[in-house]
Design an enzyme around this catalytic site. Sequence first.
Site, mmCIF file in Angstrom:
data_model
loop_
_atom_site.group_PDB
_atom_site.id
_atom_site.type_symbol
_atom_site.label_atom_id
_atom_site.label_comp_id
_atom_site.label_asym_id
_atom_site.label_seq_id
_atom_site.Cartn_x
_atom_site.Cartn_y
_atom_site.Cartn_z
ATOM 1 N N THR B 17 -20.189 -6.796 -11.635
ATOM 2 C CA THR B 17 -20.011 -8.644 -11.874
ATOM 3 C C THR B 17 -19.201 -9.273 -12.244
ATOM 4 O O THR B 17 -19.160 -10.558 -12.908
ATOM 5 C CB THR B 17 -21.094 -8.619 -13.158
ATOM 6 O OG1 THR B 17 -20.700 -8.270 -14.344
ATOM 7 C CG2 THR B 17 -22.511 -8.520 -13.198
ATOM 8 N N GLY B 18 -18.267 -8.655 -11.909
ATOM 9 C CA GLY B 18 -16.203 -9.399 -12.291
ATOM 10 C C GLY B 18 -16.100 -10.043 -10.984
ATOM 11 O O GLY B 18 -17.023 -9.992 -9.967
ATOM 12 N N ILE B 96 -10.776 0.113 -3.754
ATOM 13 C CA ILE B 96 -9.758 -1.252 -4.089
ATOM 14 C C ILE B 96 -8.988 -1.624 -4.314
ATOM 15 O O ILE B 96 -7.731 -1.709 -4.040
ATOM 16 C CB ILE B 96 -10.633 -2.638 -3.292
ATOM 17 C CG1 ILE B 96 -12.241 -1.675 -2.245
ATOM 18 C CG2 ILE B 96 -10.753 -3.687 -3.114
ATOM 19 C CD1 ILE B 96 -12.360 -2.062 -1.140
ATOM 20 N N THR B 97 -9.357 -1.678 -5.939
ATOM 21 C CA THR B 97 -8.252 -1.396 -6.895
ATOM 22 C C THR B 97 -6.528 -1.342 -6.622
ATOM 23 O O THR B 97 -6.718 -0.528 -5.717
ATOM 24 C CB THR B 97 -8.499 -1.239 -8.169
ATOM 25 O OG1 THR B 97 -9.987 -1.449 -8.324
ATOM 26 C CG2 THR B 97 -7.615 -1.715 -9.204
ATOM 27 N N GLU B 98 -5.871 -2.266 -6.993
ATOM 28 C CA GLU B 98 -4.495 -1.972 -6.444
ATOM 29 C C GLU B 98 -4.092 -2.182 -8.262
ATOM 30 O O GLU B 98 -4.234 -2.368 -8.857
ATOM 31 C CB GLU B 98 -4.122 -2.627 -5.130
ATOM 32 C CG GLU B 98 -3.672 -4.886 -6.842
ATOM 33 C CD GLU B 98 -2.706 -5.298 -5.237
ATOM 34 O OE1 GLU B 98 -1.594 -4.613 -4.474
ATOM 35 O OE2 GLU B 98 -2.949 -6.606 -4.947
ATOM 36 N N TYR B 161 -5.902 -5.845 10.181
ATOM 37 C CA TYR B 161 -6.636 -7.083 10.658
ATOM 38 C C TYR B 161 -5.973 -7.153 11.833
ATOM 39 O O TYR B 161 -6.557 -7.588 12.341
ATOM 40 C CB TYR B 161 -6.800 -7.893 9.633
ATOM 41 C CG TYR B 161 -7.094 -7.359 7.785
ATOM 42 C CD1 TYR B 161 -8.182 -6.458 7.416
ATOM 43 C CD2 TYR B 161 -7.121 -8.731 6.764
ATOM 44 C CE1 TYR B 161 -8.192 -6.163 6.509
ATOM 45 C CE2 TYR B 161 -6.932 -8.759 5.353
ATOM 46 C CZ TYR B 161 -8.397 -6.683 5.695
ATOM 47 O OH TYR B 161 -8.429 -6.776 3.781
ATOM 48 N N GLU B 211 3.096 2.808 7.639
ATOM 49 C CA GLU B 211 4.636 2.393 7.410
ATOM 50 C C GLU B 211 5.838 3.272 6.603
ATOM 51 O O GLU B 211 4.839 5.069 6.173
ATOM 52 C CB GLU B 211 4.449 1.228 5.852
ATOM 53 C CG GLU B 211 3.302 1.473 5.386
ATOM 54 C CD GLU B 211 3.025 0.837 4.120
ATOM 55 O OE1 GLU B 211 2.115 -0.453 4.675
ATOM 56 O OE2 GLU B 211 3.094 1.351 3.300
ATOM 57 N N HIS B 249 4.108 -2.218 -1.828
ATOM 58 C CA HIS B 249 3.098 -1.207 -1.171
ATOM 59 C C HIS B 249 3.774 0.084 -2.486
ATOM 60 O O HIS B 249 5.742 -0.229 -2.509
ATOM 61 C CB HIS B 249 2.817 -0.927 0.016
ATOM 62 C CG HIS B 249 1.947 -0.802 -0.009
ATOM 63 N ND1 HIS B 249 1.091 -0.970 1.781
ATOM 64 C CD2 HIS B 249 0.868 -2.240 -0.003
ATOM 65 C CE1 HIS B 249 0.201 -1.873 2.269
ATOM 66 N NE2 HIS B 249 0.256 -2.538 0.987
#
Lengths: 388, 295
Positions: B17-18, B96-98, B161, B211, B249
């Site tokens: 719900t965030g 997904i959280t960073e 992407y 990378e 990153h």
Amino acid sequence: MKLLEYEGKEIFRSLKVPLPEFGGVIDKPAQINSILKRLKKGPWVLKAQVLAGGRGKAGGVKLAKTPAEARAFAKAMIGMKMATHQTHGQTLKVEQVLVEQGVKIEKEFYFSVAIDRKIGSPVVIASSQGGVEIETLAAEHPEQIIKKPLDPVFGLLPFAARALAFELGVPAGHIASFSQVATTLVKLFIDKDMSLLEVNPLVLTPKGFVALDAKIVTDDNALFRHTDFSKRVDIEASPAEREAKKHDISYVGLDGNIGCMVNGAGLAMGTMDTIALAGGSPANFLDVGGAANQERVERAFKIILKDPKVKTILVNIFGGIVRCDMIAEGILAVLKKMKLQVPLVVRLEGTNSEKGREILDRSGTRLITASSLWEAAQKSVAATGGKI
Amino acid sequence: MSILLNKDSRIIVQGFTGSAGSFHAGKCIEYGSQIVGGVTPGRGGTTHLDRPVFNTVEEAVKKTAANVSLIFVPAPAAADSVMEAGKAGISLIICITEGIPVLDMAKAKQFLKTHAPQARLIGPNCPGVITPDECKAGIMPGYIHKKGPIGLVSRSGTLTYEAVHQLSQKGLGQSTVVGIGGDPIPGSSFVDILDLFERDPQTEAIVMIGEIGGSAEEDAAAFYKARMKKPLFIFIAGKSAPPGRRMGHAGAIVEGSAGTHASKIEALKSAGATVIENLSEIGSTVARNFKPVVA
């Protein structure tokens, strides 16, 4: 974020990790006099407080046998510009000097705690050959390095610390001293979310182990739960880098003259590489983030333009979540507010990219559009050379 | 076939719900993914996006038979969410959280190993996973993807992407696209995903986007040489990055002599992978060197 040696030692002291007798941290040569009055017995060690290893070879660590020598070293060291093998061609100005009493060294060890990415956990790295750079030791005597994976919850248990001490050849009478220091440092690493804690050398003195150095790197992602670190200014970052961070923009200043604004860290690096491949030189790494909006685009432009070396700006946006038409509107709004003195090359791809390009084309604003990254890089290089 | 996700995957969203959870769950539903519910502690019993909301993952799994969890919980609590998903029996956790503290991830990984051996973790700090035309569990723009024979695995988001877009434009579709994330301790490594692609019948060739920093690419090179037959194309970002500086990153930093662009390229080249130097030529290089069996 890296901590200076004396900052690391302050933390060590609070945990009762044995250290050399503390004299003081000075930023003016004259301040050494009061230290010499208090710490009467020499020798004294003066250490330049800069965020780079290899200080000894660069003249940043001096042993003074007389007060006169100590004064002379303090005078020479404060304000000195230092280049070590870890400063990558840059020089660091010495602002502060740590003064300590010398200790009687019987043997030098190496001790560090780090994150081992391969196994996904912290590790202890130790050697009975301390005082040399660990990279040098790893290259010349890899068999002298002991590596012990740690449980991220339990840390270094006393039995494992003892076993490590025996393996390192620590004399029987000093096993307890070593274990005490080793378990305390591992606990500190875990409790304070560090990404590196290095003591080189960790020395054996007649009275037990003493940490002669302290190199600490904290995990920036964990600053939210360590307010003592989060209040500290990241002295390694430039003012522009600190400003960017405040606005959740990831920026690293570089030597070139093509300013970059990109969404995503990987694509930002890839954009820099493409510029280099096209014969240009990037002025910065800049990731505007996933939630790039007009305000962020404006901030990013301001940060890029603070660098007087910038001759061209390249915007490379791959719209995923971010819509290119919105970015285009953002760019136009920024251009209306700011008088841009350098050529601007824009490459928009992904979500609503055609609409975005149309908006830019129709605006009549003087900017250079490109349909691929390669084209954008080539045009940026040409524009920088005054060829567009 | 594909790896990790297919049309039968049943997904719950933690942090449902965030704002990020709502937005991206909505996009996944639009794409056709089976989002069967979500978890927000304290909101159990309500509905959100026409899906049931649960207080715990355990309850969500019981009621919806979910086997995948997609996590958008903010960084301070994200590792806890990963462990909760594992303990509840979820087999694929996509985080997904960073910005998650590294030691939180070390602990979460250890927890999964001991208490949830069934669970595979992808991420954190990643765009997620997509099997084109079947299931999207992540934040990537769905429309750039196309179903096909190329497996893609990457440490980066938008760079992925870019690569997918180039491949699709050349008519080269993807079996599954996996973002393993840019953190120092990822749930799954290149090797883990390469192994899955090698065994997946739909995947005929693999594109890997690495990378600078760490040794995951070098490990992938050794694995490729020893265990794989499918063609591998690689691009490594960060050739122009100076050593000692972190490039966005948390994992992208060259420290000492480890993790340099040159060492990665060298390792992968000698393992037999095709190295792509120009980011703009990912699509064209694969198209030139690879002819799909099933077009």
